[in-house]
Scaffold this motif. Structure first.
Motif, PDB file in Angstrom:
ATOM      1  N   ILE A 123      37.731  44.917  38.368  1.00 54.83           N
ATOM      2  CA  ILE A 123      37.781  44.007  37.216  1.00 54.83           C
ATOM      3  C   ILE A 123      36.772  42.880  37.404  1.00 54.83           C
ATOM      4  O   ILE A 123      36.731  42.231  38.449  1.00 54.83           O
ATOM      5  CB  ILE A 123      39.197  43.429  37.043  1.00 54.83           C
ATOM      6  N   HIS A 124      35.923  42.679  36.399  1.00 53.51           N
ATOM      7  CA  HIS A 124      34.988  41.557  36.375  1.00 53.51           C
ATOM      8  C   HIS A 124      35.284  40.723  35.140  1.00 53.51           C
ATOM      9  O   HIS A 124      36.143  41.071  34.324  1.00 53.51           O
ATOM     10  CB  HIS A 124      33.541  42.057  36.328  1.00 53.51           C
ATOM     11  N   GLY A 125      34.553  39.625  35.009  1.00 57.52           N
ATOM     12  CA  GLY A 125      34.731  38.773  33.836  1.00 57.52           C
ATOM     13  C   GLY A 125      33.381  38.462  33.231  1.00 57.52           C
ATOM     14  O   GLY A 125      32.351  38.513  33.905  1.00 57.52           O
ATOM     15  N   PRO A 158      28.395  33.632  34.330  1.00 53.82           N
ATOM     16  CA  PRO A 158      29.063  33.925  35.584  1.00 53.82           C
ATOM     17  C   PRO A 158      30.160  34.962  35.409  1.00 53.82           C
ATOM     18  O   PRO A 158      30.839  34.996  34.391  1.00 53.82           O
ATOM     19  CB  PRO A 158      29.676  32.574  35.961  1.00 53.82           C
ATOM     20  N   CYS A 159      30.313  35.814  36.419  1.00 53.38           N
ATOM     21  CA  CYS A 159      31.510  36.645  36.473  1.00 53.38           C
ATOM     22  C   CYS A 159      32.661  35.696  36.794  1.00 53.38           C
ATOM     23  O   CYS A 159      32.584  34.930  37.732  1.00 53.38           O
ATOM     24  CB  CYS A 159      31.357  37.697  37.573  1.00 53.38           C
ATOM     25  N   HIS A 160      33.707  35.745  35.992  1.00 58.37           N
ATOM     26  CA  HIS A 160      34.779  34.778  36.229  1.00 58.37           C
ATOM     27  C   HIS A 160      36.110  35.440  36.581  1.00 58.37           C
ATOM     28  O   HIS A 160      37.168  34.886  36.361  1.00 58.37           O
ATOM     29  CB  HIS A 160      34.915  33.816  35.053  1.00 58.37           C
ATOM     30  N   GLU A 161      36.038  36.667  37.098  1.00 57.61           N
ATOM     31  CA  GLU A 161      37.228  37.251  37.710  1.00 57.61           C
ATOM     32  C   GLU A 161      36.855  37.534  39.158  1.00 57.61           C
ATOM     33  O   GLU A 161      35.810  38.149  39.418  1.00 57.61           O
ATOM     34  CB  GLU A 161      37.615  38.572  37.030  1.00 57.61           C
ATOM     35  N   PHE A 162      37.706  37.118  40.082  1.00 51.35           N
ATOM     36  CA  PHE A 162      37.369  37.361  41.487  1.00 51.35           C
ATOM     37  C   PHE A 162      37.287  38.868  41.723  1.00 51.35           C
ATOM     38  O   PHE A 162      38.229  39.601  41.443  1.00 51.35           O
ATOM     39  CB  PHE A 162      38.395  36.737  42.421  1.00 51.35           C
ATOM     40  N   CYS A 163      36.124  39.327  42.203  1.00 48.22           N
ATOM     41  CA  CYS A 163      35.919  40.768  42.295  1.00 48.22           C
ATOM     42  C   CYS A 163      35.472  41.221  43.674  1.00 48.22           C
ATOM     43  O   CYS A 163      35.076  42.354  43.856  1.00 48.22           O
ATOM     44  CB  CYS A 163      34.910  41.209  41.230  1.00 48.22           C
ATOM     45  N   GLY A 164      35.530  40.333  44.648  1.00 44.51           N
ATOM     46  CA  GLY A 164      35.177  40.754  45.990  1.00 44.51           C
ATOM     47  C   GLY A 164      34.299  39.719  46.679  1.00 44.51           C
ATOM     48  O   GLY A 164      34.119  38.601  46.190  1.00 44.51           O
ATOM     49  N   GLY A 166      31.207  39.251  47.061  1.00 49.00           N
ATOM     50  CA  GLY A 166      30.004  38.718  46.433  1.00 49.00           C
ATOM     51  C   GLY A 166      30.255  38.086  45.082  1.00 49.00           C
ATOM     52  O   GLY A 166      29.312  37.815  44.332  1.00 49.00           O
ATOM     53  N   HIS A 167      31.511  37.852  44.748  1.00 51.96           N
ATOM     54  CA  HIS A 167      31.871  37.362  43.406  1.00 51.96           C
ATOM     55  C   HIS A 167      31.090  36.124  42.993  1.00 51.96           C
ATOM     56  O   HIS A 167      30.579  36.047  41.874  1.00 51.96           O
ATOM     57  CB  HIS A 167      33.380  37.089  43.352  1.00 51.96           C
ATOM     58  N   GLN A 168      31.016  35.146  43.924  1.00 57.80           N
ATOM     59  CA  GLN A 168      30.409  33.858  43.524  1.00 57.80           C
ATOM     60  C   GLN A 168      28.922  34.006  43.239  1.00 57.80           C
ATOM     61  O   GLN A 168      28.326  33.149  42.623  1.00 57.80           O
ATOM     62  CB  GLN A 168      30.662  32.778  44.581  1.00 57.80           C
ATOM     63  N   GLY A 169      28.311  35.127  43.659  1.00 58.54           N
ATOM     64  CA  GLY A 169      26.896  35.328  43.396  1.00 58.54           C
ATOM     65  C   GLY A 169      26.642  36.244  42.216  1.00 58.54           C
ATOM     66  O   GLY A 169      25.511  36.647  41.964  1.00 58.54           O
ATOM     67  N   MET A 170      27.689  36.582  41.487  1.00 59.54           N
ATOM     68  CA  MET A 170      27.536  37.540  40.390  1.00 59.54           C
ATOM     69  C   MET A 170      27.242  36.795  39.094  1.00 59.54           C
ATOM     70  O   MET A 170      28.131  36.277  38.437  1.00 59.54           O
ATOM     71  CB  MET A 170      28.809  38.392  40.261  1.00 59.54           C
ATOM     72  N   TRP A 171      25.975  36.728  38.765  1.00 63.25           N
ATOM     73  CA  TRP A 171      25.502  35.979  37.597  1.00 63.25           C
ATOM     74  C   TRP A 171      24.548  36.850  36.811  1.00 63.25           C
ATOM     75  O   TRP A 171      23.903  37.727  37.355  1.00 63.25           O
ATOM     76  CB  TRP A 171      24.721  34.738  38.038  1.00 63.25           C
TER      77      TRP A 171
HETATM   78 CU1  CUA Z   1      32.354  40.321  39.264  1.00 66.16          CU
HETATM   79 CU2  CUA Z   1      33.510  38.422  40.047  1.00 66.16          CU
END
Ligand code: CUA
Length: 195
Positions: A123-125, A158-164, A166-171
């Motif tokens: 799940i991503h956001g 930004p991806c706003h669902e915690f997805c692993g 590398g989440h904070q770098g998912m832009w």
């Molecule tokens: Cu994709 Cu957080």
């Protein structure tokens, strides 16, 4: 028989015990407060739904996450923005650990834009700040969000669902350009804006 039963004694309430009528009154007050809060929140949903075009984003369409790259709507050559026969624009993306494909989406201002997004793994956001675009991207389903951008802008997405890890770098980016420029910047059928 009934006459034999004695009236219950009116005894003073012991110290530290709250009388029943006070409890009942307190419960009634909290019930009213709670119903009021419920009505307020329900009202907010209706008002923002009508005036801001905020809506539950899922339209319960399915997509097999294991074969996105092989066939169907989300094959690589079909990703990015495309002008529809009715003049509107559809932007298709895949969210995956830990990037969006394409990582820059080009769309025009003042034209209805429909984002269709699915996930290849977890799940991503997907959120565009200060717009009505905000959805979860759930593997197995296609998230669809409609909006119209009123002016050119660059959105960081930004991806706003915690997805692993590398989440904070998912832009990624959404670049909104004036609608006159869009056909020139999008000479091919599917387009994106590689940075
Ligand atoms: Cu994709 Cu957080």
């Amino acid at each position: 028989m009934a006459e034999g039963r004695p009236e219950p004694l009116e005894r003073p309430v012991p110290e530290g015990i709250i009388p029943e009528d006070v409890i009942a009154r307190t419960e009634r007050r909290w019930l009213i407060i709670m119903l009021g809060a419920l009505a307020l929140l329900g009202g907010i949903i209706v008002v923002t739904g009508i005036t801001g075009a905020l809506h539950p984003p899922s339209n319960v369409e399915t997509a097999d996450p294991t074969s996105l790259h092989l066939s169907g709507e989300f094959v690589e050559s079909n990703l990015g923005s495309a002008i529809e026969p009715d003049g509107s624009v559809t932007a298709r993306l895949i969210a995956q650990q830990f990037s969006f494909v394409p990582d820059c989406v080009l769309v025009p201002a003042d034209i209805p834009v429909k984002f269709r997004i699915t996930s290849a793994d977890v799940i991503h956001g997907f959120i565009l700040p200060y717009t009505n675009v905000n959805t979860m991207v759930v593997p197995g389903f296609v998230a669809e969000v409609r909006t119209t951008f009123d002016k050119p802008a660059d959105y960081t997405m930004p991806c706003h669902e915690f997805c692993g890890a590398g989440h904070q770098g998912m832009w990624a980016h959404v670049r909104v350009v004036p609608k006159e420029q869009f056909p020139n910047l999008a000479p091919v059928e599917r387009t994106s804006c590689a940075r």
